[in-house]
Design an enzyme around this catalytic site. Structure first.
Site, PDB file in Angstrom:
ATOM      1  N   LYS A 259       0.852  -1.200   0.000  1.00 13.75           N
ATOM      2  CA  LYS A 259       0.000   0.000   0.000  1.00 13.75           C
ATOM      3  C   LYS A 259       0.889   1.253   0.000  1.00 13.75           C
ATOM      4  O   LYS A 259       0.675   2.167  -0.771  1.00 13.75           O
ATOM      5  CB  LYS A 259      -0.871  -0.001   1.241  1.00 13.75           C
ATOM      6  CG  LYS A 259      -1.549   1.331   1.542  1.00 13.75           C
ATOM      7  CD  LYS A 259      -2.499   1.265   2.724  1.00 13.75           C
ATOM      8  CE  LYS A 259      -1.799   1.410   4.028  1.00 13.75           C
ATOM      9  NZ  LYS A 259      -1.506   2.794   4.435  1.00 13.75           N
ATOM     10  N   ASN A 260       1.899   1.255   0.876  1.00 15.25           N
ATOM     11  CA  ASN A 260       2.687   2.480   1.068  1.00 15.25           C
ATOM     12  C   ASN A 260       3.739   2.694  -0.009  1.00 15.25           C
ATOM     13  O   ASN A 260       4.466   3.685   0.044  1.00 15.25           O
ATOM     14  CB  ASN A 260       3.313   2.483   2.469  1.00 15.25           C
ATOM     15  CG  ASN A 260       2.233   2.593   3.541  1.00 15.25           C
ATOM     16  OD1 ASN A 260       1.072   2.892   3.237  1.00 15.25           O
ATOM     17  ND2 ASN A 260       2.585   2.313   4.779  1.00 15.25           N
TER      18      ASN A 260
ATOM     19  N   CYS B 270      -5.561  11.814  13.025  1.00 15.32           N
ATOM     20  CA  CYS B 270      -6.206  10.518  12.814  1.00 15.32           C
ATOM     21  C   CYS B 270      -6.103   9.782  14.155  1.00 15.32           C
ATOM     22  O   CYS B 270      -5.544  10.289  15.121  1.00 15.32           O
ATOM     23  CB  CYS B 270      -5.548   9.758  11.674  1.00 15.32           C
ATOM     24  SG  CYS B 270      -4.077   8.880  12.141  1.00 15.32           S
TER      25      CYS B 270
ATOM     26  N   ARG C  25      -0.386  13.854  13.640  1.00 17.72           N
ATOM     27  CA  ARG C  25       0.197  13.642  12.308  1.00 17.72           C
ATOM     28  C   ARG C  25       0.255  14.933  11.471  1.00 17.72           C
ATOM     29  O   ARG C  25      -0.341  15.052  10.413  1.00 17.72           O
ATOM     30  CB  ARG C  25      -0.546  12.535  11.574  1.00 17.72           C
ATOM     31  CG  ARG C  25      -0.482  11.239  12.373  1.00 17.72           C
ATOM     32  CD  ARG C  25      -1.050  10.061  11.657  1.00 17.72           C
ATOM     33  NE  ARG C  25      -0.175   9.636  10.563  1.00 17.72           N
ATOM     34  CZ  ARG C  25      -0.513   8.654   9.724  1.00 17.72           C
ATOM     35  NH1 ARG C  25      -1.685   8.071   9.835  1.00 17.72           N
ATOM     36  NH2 ARG C  25       0.291   8.309   8.750  1.00 17.72           N
TER      37      ARG C  25
ATOM     38  N   ASP D  68       4.415   0.094  12.303  1.00 22.26           N
ATOM     39  CA  ASP D  68       3.239  -0.546  11.708  1.00 22.26           C
ATOM     40  C   ASP D  68       3.111  -2.007  12.090  1.00 22.26           C
ATOM     41  O   ASP D  68       2.114  -2.646  11.761  1.00 22.26           O
ATOM     42  CB  ASP D  68       3.284  -0.418  10.182  1.00 22.26           C
ATOM     43  CG  ASP D  68       3.084   1.009   9.741  1.00 22.26           C
ATOM     44  OD1 ASP D  68       3.320   1.297   8.539  1.00 22.26           O
ATOM     45  OD2 ASP D  68       2.729   1.848  10.574  1.00 22.26           O
TER      46      ASP D  68
ATOM     47  N   ARG E 189      -8.529  -1.093   4.383  1.00 21.39           N
ATOM     48  CA  ARG E 189      -7.699  -0.022   3.819  1.00 21.39           C
ATOM     49  C   ARG E 189      -6.323  -0.551   3.458  1.00 21.39           C
ATOM     50  O   ARG E 189      -5.678  -0.046   2.550  1.00 21.39           O
ATOM     51  CB  ARG E 189      -7.547   1.116   4.838  1.00 21.39           C
ATOM     52  CG  ARG E 189      -8.843   1.806   5.181  1.00 21.39           C
ATOM     53  CD  ARG E 189      -8.572   3.025   6.025  1.00 21.39           C
ATOM     54  NE  ARG E 189      -7.492   3.804   5.430  1.00 21.39           N
ATOM     55  CZ  ARG E 189      -6.874   4.791   6.082  1.00 21.39           C
ATOM     56  NH1 ARG E 189      -7.213   5.088   7.307  1.00 21.39           N
ATOM     57  NH2 ARG E 189      -5.915   5.483   5.492  1.00 21.39           N
TER      58      ARG E 189
HETATM   59  C1  EPZ Z   1       3.986   6.724   6.744  1.00 28.91           C
HETATM   60  O1  EPZ Z   1       3.144   7.691   7.295  1.00 28.91           O
HETATM   61  C2  EPZ Z   1       3.114   5.508   6.509  1.00 28.91           C
HETATM   62  N1  EPZ Z   1       2.038   5.835   5.562  1.00 28.91           N
HETATM   63  C3  EPZ Z   1       2.525   5.036   7.836  1.00 28.91           C
HETATM   64  O2  EPZ Z   1       1.784   3.861   7.579  1.00 28.91           O
HETATM   65  C4  EPZ Z   1       3.666   4.706   8.790  1.00 28.91           C
HETATM   66  O3  EPZ Z   1       3.138   4.335  10.049  1.00 28.91           O
HETATM   67  C5  EPZ Z   1       4.570   5.937   8.959  1.00 28.91           C
HETATM   68  O4  EPZ Z   1       5.039   6.370   7.658  1.00 28.91           O
HETATM   69  C6  EPZ Z   1       5.779   5.658   9.830  1.00 28.91           C
HETATM   70  O5  EPZ Z   1       6.529   4.617   9.294  1.00 28.91           O
HETATM   71  C7  EPZ Z   1       2.335   5.900   4.241  1.00 28.91           C
HETATM   72  O6  EPZ Z   1       3.461   5.695   3.817  1.00 28.91           O
HETATM   73  C8  EPZ Z   1       1.202   6.244   3.317  1.00 28.91           C
HETATM   74  P1  EPZ Z   1       5.787  10.036   9.046  1.00 28.91           P
HETATM   75  P2  EPZ Z   1       3.665   9.228   7.415  1.00 28.91           P
HETATM   76  O7  EPZ Z   1       5.657  11.331   8.352  1.00 28.91           O
HETATM   77  O8  EPZ Z   1       4.578   9.539   6.324  1.00 28.91           O
HETATM   78  C9  EPZ Z   1       5.874  13.261  12.543  1.00 28.91           C
HETATM   79  C10 EPZ Z   1      -0.017   2.416   7.765  1.00 28.91           C
HETATM   80  O9  EPZ Z   1      -0.461   1.815   8.733  1.00 28.91           O
HETATM   81  N2  EPZ Z   1       5.748  14.264  11.468  1.00 28.91           N
HETATM   82  O10 EPZ Z   1       6.971   9.181   8.776  1.00 28.91           O
HETATM   83  O11 EPZ Z   1       2.453  10.068   7.627  1.00 28.91           O
HETATM   84  C11 EPZ Z   1       4.626  12.390  12.654  1.00 28.91           C
HETATM   85  O12 EPZ Z   1       3.650  13.020  13.469  1.00 28.91           O
HETATM   86  C12 EPZ Z   1       0.392   3.849   7.892  1.00 28.91           C
HETATM   87  O13 EPZ Z   1       0.178   1.915   6.624  1.00 28.91           O
HETATM   88  C13 EPZ Z   1       5.774  15.611  11.796  1.00 28.91           C
HETATM   89  O14 EPZ Z   1       5.869  15.972  12.972  1.00 28.91           O
HETATM   90  O15 EPZ Z   1       4.486   9.171   8.766  1.00 28.91           O
HETATM   91  C14 EPZ Z   1       5.164  11.134  13.275  1.00 28.91           C
HETATM   92  O16 EPZ Z   1       5.269  11.315  14.676  1.00 28.91           O
HETATM   93  C15 EPZ Z   1       0.053   4.396   9.251  1.00 28.91           C
HETATM   94  N3  EPZ Z   1       5.663  16.543  10.804  1.00 28.91           N
HETATM   95  C16 EPZ Z   1       6.558  11.008  12.695  1.00 28.91           C
HETATM   96  O17 EPZ Z   1       6.896  12.322  12.195  1.00 28.91           O
HETATM   97  C17 EPZ Z   1       5.548  16.178   9.483  1.00 28.91           C
HETATM   98  O18 EPZ Z   1       5.475  17.072   8.605  1.00 28.91           O
HETATM   99  C18 EPZ Z   1       6.676  10.024  11.531  1.00 28.91           C
HETATM  100  O19 EPZ Z   1       5.633  10.295  10.621  1.00 28.91           O
HETATM  101  C19 EPZ Z   1       5.527  14.797   9.155  1.00 28.91           C
HETATM  102  C20 EPZ Z   1       5.636  13.864  10.156  1.00 28.91           C
END
Ligand code: EPZ
Length: 428
Positions: free
Chosen positions: A22-23, A125, A130, A315, A407
């Protein structure tokens, strides 16, 4: 809405094939915006989130072929062809973004190709607030004018200009958005503290196949030399390491012998290390992992701490916690990525698990016999942990709101039933 009815207690035997990630599929689809040529993606998973991304692209006037037409055929290895030459709006509306926050992945490509984007803020969410502040700071560093009004992000940019960007925290989709935007920026962009997930590396490979110049994929420093234009490509979506990890954990928890095929063991080293530490044996080939465990054999309690790749993935944290309810001692599970990703603890406790939460740490005492119960899914991966709990619980478990599962897991009830689990999907 659908629910799963699970009769627990069966060991699992047989082979389950992993679907496309998916990702990886979601950014791969967004990358098609960077070219007016056809982008053909094969090995696509049949998932609700992918359908949502198709809906979003089509709402922008982008043509897609091949994915939705084959919706009924469950055995087909899906593919999709995307052509963005007919794009007539750069809007990603709230009603789509709120159902799938990964819609923000259109921001970088739209800014780079059209210099314009209007994307709803994704909002929080279940697992956390996020924010996407790092995405927006990165686009601003590339020269985009970023403003927010009435819940929408507005991006205006004549021509993006290269920059040096250092992410405060590692962000997967933030890295993907900035990498895509930088492919068409003037000059050479450097991204430090870049995410190294296999899905990021795969996106870099696809962009290079489209003519981009990217170095450092898979490391925390990306160097992207902007080019004038990108071409179309054909690209195969990598297998879903989180789906594979979920079935590895399900097999380990249930006992039996399960071969997980069409996966890349190298993407799962952190999990496999913990599976071995827990005393559970497995064998692997370059595209499969076979887990074998006598049902009554001991599972050693091991502790995990979620971190960015290549460390233990957030995850798989919920799924691994279910396994640790069967451990022989105490396991400490620390969630460092998201601030609210321990919601499955309440539901597991209702099934008899002995888990104490202190901040972002869960202390899991094994071995506790789980009892079937009516439970509710709250987010995609928590749902998977509850299904695994139902597989090993005594008696019947009903998991409601499994739209969360749909999803990110392709026909999970069919895959589990094919290896001997007693799972059926019914209307709520
Ligand atoms: C990706 O989400 C994945 N989704 C998530 O998978 C996964 O859990 C996550 O990476 C972590 O590995 C997709 O790839 C579509 P991040 P993403 O930005 O990119 C903070 C699933 O179950 N952050 O790496 O949204 C954030 O709050 C999903 O398949 C900021 O503060 O995650 C978090 O604490 C769930 N500011 C940390 O960084 C930002 O601008 C990591 O989030 C961006 C992120």
């Amino acid at each position: 809405m659908d629910k799963f009815i699970i009769e627990g207690g069966n060991s699992l035997y047989g082979s389950v094939r992993i679907s496309g990630a998916k990702n990886a599929a979601l950014p791969a689809m967004a990358a098609a915006i960077l070219t007016s040529d056809d982008v053909h993606l094969s090995g696509m998973p049949d998932l609700a989130d992918v359908t949502t991304m198709v809906d979003l692209l089509e709402k922008m006037g982008i043509r897609t072929e091949g994915y939705k037409e084959n919706a009924q055929d469950t055995d087909l290895q899906r593919s999709i062809t995307i052509n963005t030459s007919g794009i007539n709006t750069y809007d990603a509306p709230y009603e789509l973004v709120k159902t799938m926050r990964a819609s923000v992945l259109v921001l970088g490509p739209l800014a780079a190709r059209y210099g314009s984007a209007r994307v709803s803020l994704p909002g929080g969410c279940a697992i956390g607030s996020r924010p996407i502040d790092l995405h927006l700071k990165g686009l601003a560093a590339l020269g985009a004018n970023v403003s927010i009004d009435h819940g929408y992000i507005n991006i205006k940019a004549k021509k993006l200009k290269a920059a040096k960007i250092v992410f405060d925290t590692t962000t997967v989709t933030g890295t993907e958005n900035i990498m895509m935007a930088a492919t068409l920026a003037e000059g050479t962009t450097v991204v430090e503290n870049a995410a190294k997930e296999p899905e990021v590396t795969s996106l870099a490979e696809q962009l290079v196949r489209m003519g981009a110049r990217i170095k450092g994929a898979g490391t925390d420093i990306l160097v992207i030399e902007g080019v004038h234009k990108l071409q179309g490509c054909s690209f195969d979506i990598i297998p879903d390491r989180i789906e594979a990890g979920t079935y590895i954990i399900a097999a380990a928890a249930s006992g039996g012998e399960v071969e997980i095929t069409n996966c890349n063991p190298r993407h799962l080293d952190a999990l496999l290390f913990k599976i071995k530490e827990a005393g559970i044996s497995y064998t692997e080939t370059d595209s499969s992992i076979t887990v074998k465990r006598e049902k009554q054999s001991r599972i050693r309690s091991v502790s995990i701490k979620t971190m960015p790749y290549p460390n233990f993935p957030t995850d798989l944290q919920a799924q691994f916690m279910t396994l640790m309810t069967q451990g022989d001692n105490t396991s400490v599970i620390t969630e460092t990525i998201f601030e609210n990703r321990l919601m499955h603890v309440g539901e597991l406790r209702r099934m008899g698990a002995d888990i104490r939460v202190e901040g972002n740490i869960a202390i899991v005492k094994g071995k506790t016999g789980l009892m079937g119960a009516p439970i509710m899914a709250t987010d995609l991966r928590a749902s998977a942990s509850l299904v695994i709990a139902g597989l090993i619980a005594d008696g019947r478990t009903e998991v409601s709101r499994i739209y969360h599962l749909d999803r990110g897991y392709e026909i999970m009830e069919k895959k589990l039933s094919s290896i001997g689990a007693r799972v059926k999907r019914v209307k709520e």
